[in-house]
Design a protein around this motif. Structure first.
Motif, PDB file in Angstrom:
ATOM      1  N   ALA A  13      -4.390   3.539   1.096  1.00 10.10           N
ATOM      2  CA  ALA A  13      -4.524   4.580   2.124  1.00 10.10           C
ATOM      3  C   ALA A  13      -3.186   5.269   2.355  1.00 10.10           C
ATOM      4  O   ALA A  13      -2.129   4.726   2.031  1.00 10.10           O
ATOM      5  CB  ALA A  13      -5.022   3.977   3.426  1.00 10.10           C
ATOM      6  N   ASN A  14      -3.262   6.445   2.899  1.00  7.68           N
ATOM      7  CA  ASN A  14      -2.126   7.300   3.288  1.00  7.68           C
ATOM      8  C   ASN A  14      -1.546   8.081   2.100  1.00  7.68           C
ATOM      9  O   ASN A  14      -1.290   9.249   2.202  1.00  7.68           O
ATOM     10  CB  ASN A  14      -0.995   6.516   3.986  1.00  7.68           C
ATOM     11  CG  ASN A  14      -1.481   5.810   5.244  1.00  7.68           C
ATOM     12  OD1 ASN A  14      -2.501   6.185   5.823  1.00  7.68           O
ATOM     13  ND2 ASN A  14      -0.777   4.771   5.664  1.00  7.68           N
ATOM     14  N   ASP A  20      -3.244   8.384   7.576  1.00 10.08           N
ATOM     15  CA  ASP A  20      -4.590   8.327   8.185  1.00 10.08           C
ATOM     16  C   ASP A  20      -5.561   9.390   7.653  1.00 10.08           C
ATOM     17  O   ASP A  20      -6.659   9.540   8.197  1.00 10.08           O
ATOM     18  CB  ASP A  20      -4.527   8.439   9.720  1.00 10.08           C
ATOM     19  CG  ASP A  20      -4.344   7.072  10.401  1.00 10.08           C
ATOM     20  OD1 ASP A  20      -4.211   6.059   9.681  1.00 10.08           O
ATOM     21  OD2 ASP A  20      -4.322   7.025  11.642  1.00 10.08           O
ATOM     22  N   GLU A 128     -14.195  -1.394  10.469  1.00  4.42           N
ATOM     23  CA  GLU A 128     -12.731  -1.344  10.602  1.00  4.42           C
ATOM     24  C   GLU A 128     -12.318  -1.582  12.054  1.00  4.42           C
ATOM     25  O   GLU A 128     -11.341  -2.263  12.335  1.00  4.42           O
ATOM     26  CB  GLU A 128     -12.201   0.027  10.149  1.00  4.42           C
ATOM     27  CG  GLU A 128     -12.125   0.213   8.654  1.00  4.42           C
ATOM     28  CD  GLU A 128     -10.944  -0.528   8.041  1.00  4.42           C
ATOM     29  OE1 GLU A 128     -10.936  -1.775   8.109  1.00  4.42           O
ATOM     30  OE2 GLU A 128     -10.055   0.109   7.486  1.00  4.42           O
ATOM     31  N   ASP A 138      -9.589   6.367   6.268  1.00  2.00           N
ATOM     32  CA  ASP A 138      -9.025   6.652   4.936  1.00  2.00           C
ATOM     33  C   ASP A 138      -9.368   5.584   3.894  1.00  2.00           C
ATOM     34  O   ASP A 138      -9.752   5.907   2.765  1.00  2.00           O
ATOM     35  CB  ASP A 138      -7.516   6.934   4.996  1.00  2.00           C
ATOM     36  CG  ASP A 138      -6.721   5.953   5.845  1.00  2.00           C
ATOM     37  OD1 ASP A 138      -7.283   4.936   6.280  1.00  2.00           O
ATOM     38  OD2 ASP A 138      -5.527   6.214   6.079  1.00  2.00           O
ATOM     39  N   ASN A 139      -9.267   4.297   4.258  1.00  2.00           N
ATOM     40  CA  ASN A 139      -9.615   3.250   3.289  1.00  2.00           C
ATOM     41  C   ASN A 139     -11.116   3.215   2.993  1.00  2.00           C
ATOM     42  O   ASN A 139     -11.531   3.165   1.834  1.00  2.00           O
ATOM     43  CB  ASN A 139      -9.204   1.861   3.791  1.00  2.00           C
ATOM     44  CG  ASN A 139      -7.716   1.599   3.749  1.00  2.00           C
ATOM     45  OD1 ASN A 139      -7.057   1.589   4.782  1.00  2.00           O
ATOM     46  ND2 ASN A 139      -7.185   1.391   2.562  1.00  2.00           N
ATOM     47  N   THR A 181      -2.429  -4.663  10.474  1.00  2.00           N
ATOM     48  CA  THR A 181      -2.470  -3.215  10.700  1.00  2.00           C
ATOM     49  C   THR A 181      -2.083  -2.881  12.139  1.00  2.00           C
ATOM     50  O   THR A 181      -1.341  -1.937  12.400  1.00  2.00           O
ATOM     51  CB  THR A 181      -3.884  -2.676  10.384  1.00  2.00           C
ATOM     52  OG1 THR A 181      -4.136  -2.921   9.000  1.00  2.00           O
ATOM     53  CG2 THR A 181      -3.996  -1.186  10.647  1.00  2.00           C
ATOM     54  N   ARG A 185       0.861  -0.429  13.217  1.00  2.00           N
ATOM     55  CA  ARG A 185       0.588   0.791  13.994  1.00  2.00           C
ATOM     56  C   ARG A 185       1.430   0.809  15.271  1.00  2.00           C
ATOM     57  O   ARG A 185       1.754   1.877  15.797  1.00  2.00           O
ATOM     58  CB  ARG A 185      -0.906   0.927  14.313  1.00  2.00           C
ATOM     59  CG  ARG A 185      -1.741   1.181  13.071  1.00  2.00           C
ATOM     60  CD  ARG A 185      -3.191   1.428  13.361  1.00  2.00           C
ATOM     61  NE  ARG A 185      -3.510   2.787  13.732  1.00  2.00           N
ATOM     62  CZ  ARG A 185      -3.673   3.812  12.888  1.00  2.00           C
ATOM     63  NH1 ARG A 185      -3.557   3.633  11.594  1.00  2.00           N
ATOM     64  NH2 ARG A 185      -3.962   5.015  13.320  1.00  2.00           N
ATOM     65  N   ARG A 232       7.960   2.004   9.276  1.00  2.00           N
ATOM     66  CA  ARG A 232       7.334   0.763   8.808  1.00  2.00           C
ATOM     67  C   ARG A 232       8.115   0.007   7.740  1.00  2.00           C
ATOM     68  O   ARG A 232       7.871  -1.178   7.520  1.00  2.00           O
ATOM     69  CB  ARG A 232       5.937   1.086   8.234  1.00  2.00           C
ATOM     70  CG  ARG A 232       4.912   1.383   9.295  1.00  2.00           C
ATOM     71  CD  ARG A 232       3.592   1.740   8.661  1.00  2.00           C
ATOM     72  NE  ARG A 232       2.510   1.720   9.634  1.00  2.00           N
ATOM     73  CZ  ARG A 232       1.262   2.093   9.356  1.00  2.00           C
ATOM     74  NH1 ARG A 232       0.945   2.512   8.143  1.00  2.00           N
ATOM     75  NH2 ARG A 232       0.319   2.040  10.297  1.00  2.00           N
ATOM     76  N   GLY A 258      -1.237   1.861   2.566  1.00  2.00           N
ATOM     77  CA  GLY A 258      -1.818   1.638   3.894  1.00  2.00           C
ATOM     78  C   GLY A 258      -0.746   1.201   4.864  1.00  2.00           C
ATOM     79  O   GLY A 258       0.333   1.783   4.942  1.00  2.00           O
ATOM     80  N   SER A 259      -1.023   0.103   5.566  1.00  2.00           N
ATOM     81  CA  SER A 259      -0.058  -0.356   6.561  1.00  2.00           C
ATOM     82  C   SER A 259       0.866  -1.446   6.002  1.00  2.00           C
ATOM     83  O   SER A 259       1.594  -2.078   6.746  1.00  2.00           O
ATOM     84  CB  SER A 259      -0.810  -0.865   7.799  1.00  2.00           C
ATOM     85  OG  SER A 259      -1.779  -1.806   7.439  1.00  2.00           O
TER      86      SER A 259
END
Ligand code: HSE
Length: 307
Positions: A13-14, A20, A128, A138-139, A181, A185, A232, A258-259
């Motif tokens: 993701a991202n 997002d 989710e 997104d995922n 996650t 976030r 991050r 992603g995260s």
């Protein structure tokens, strides 16, 4: 139909600039799930392997989605689920998303394809929310639609499926540390400078255009993240070292999947992919942190029916 076995892909993701709002599915890593029709209404989980996840049907992302769909459709039957996790929760490769999206896709087969891909994405977003507290698209959209996706709007939800340039491949390293996650976030900025916002949305446009025109240089130029990555990356051991070694070895770009903590690199062609794989491998071998490293094509098809 009484039985179904599917593969639900891991997802990145991202994709750096598209926080997002963008994601893509990978080919080699994912969950296997089975669905068996039962006379008794409702959902139950009969087996989970590969990860230590809850069997509580309201707290497990997959069963929560199936339960909601069966209720919504007023089904007069139930579904028994098994879940084999092919990769770890907390990896940044869309673990809960693979379960939630796979559940939506599988349950829909028993409901005679009642729901569209967009509706399945909404159900999976509920999964989710159950798993990580936020209904991120997104995922799950990447797992359901396959290939690259753009979440053009959340309200109303609008997903755009984007083309996948033929030579595009991914290398991903998963350092064996877990990042939730929710925690990733929590470190995000609540505001960003206008200058950075301009760069970010220009790069999303550049990435989308690069995907449509097979323009690898444009894809490369656009893989920049001024929103999530600066905040991050401190959570990911040796992030800069991995990113720098990947770029030096010729990757189109690299960033957080992603995260996190997985770091992904996009590459053009087989040789480039091997060089990037080797460079990241050498870099991480020097640390004292265990890791798994893999390469994959972008999975243009999304879900696969196995049986
Ligand atoms: N877009 C999400 C994030 C993906 O980066 O937080 C993780 O679910």
């Amino acid at each position: 139909m009484d039985y179904l076995k599917i593969f639900s892909p891991a997802t990145v993701a991202n994709v750096s600039c598209g926080f997002d709002s963008m994601g893509f599915a990978v080919d080699e890593i994912g969950d296997e799930m089975t669905f068996t029709k039962t006379a008794a209404k409702g959902v139950k989980i009969t087996n989970i392997t590969g990860a230590d996840l809850t069997y509580n049907v309201d707290e497990n992302a997959a069963s929560a989605v199936v339960k909601k769909m069966l209720q919504d459709a007023n089904a007069d039957f139930g579904i028994a689920l098994t879940i084999h996790k092919g990769f770890s929760p907390g990896s940044g490769l869309g673990s809960s998303a693979a379960s939630a999206a796979g559940a939506a896709f599988g349950a829909n087969k028993f409901l005679e394809h009642k729901y569209s891909e967009l509706e399945l994405t909404k159900f999976a977003m509920f999964g989710e929310q159950v798993a990580c507290g936020t209904p991120i698209a997104d995922n799950v959209a990447a797992a359901i639609y396959g290939g690259f996706v753009l979440v053009r709007s959340y309200e109303p939800l609008e997903i755009i499926k984007l083309p996948v340039p033929k030579e595009l491949r991914v290398v991903a390293i998963h350092p064996q540390v877990e990042i939730k996650t929710k925690d990733a976030r929590a470190v995000l900025p609540t505001e960003i400078p206008l200058k950075n916002a301009i760069t970010q949305w220009a790069n999303v446009g550049g990435l989308v255009s690069g995907l449509y025109t097979d323009n690898y240089q444009l894809i490369s130029n656009s893989l920049v993240d001024l929103v999530a990555e600066p905040a991050r990356k401190a959570l990911i051991p040796f992030f800069d070292e991995v990113k720098n070694s990947a770029i030096k070895a010729g990757a189109l770009g690299a960033g957080i999947s992603g995260s996190g903590p997985t770091i992904y690199a996009l590459c053009e062609g087989k040789e480039n992919t091997e060089n990037v794989y080797n460079a990241i491998n050498e870099t991480y071998k020097k640390t004292n942190i265990d890791f798994t490293l893999f390469t994959s094509k972008v999975n243009a098809a999304g879900m696969k029916i196995l049986e």
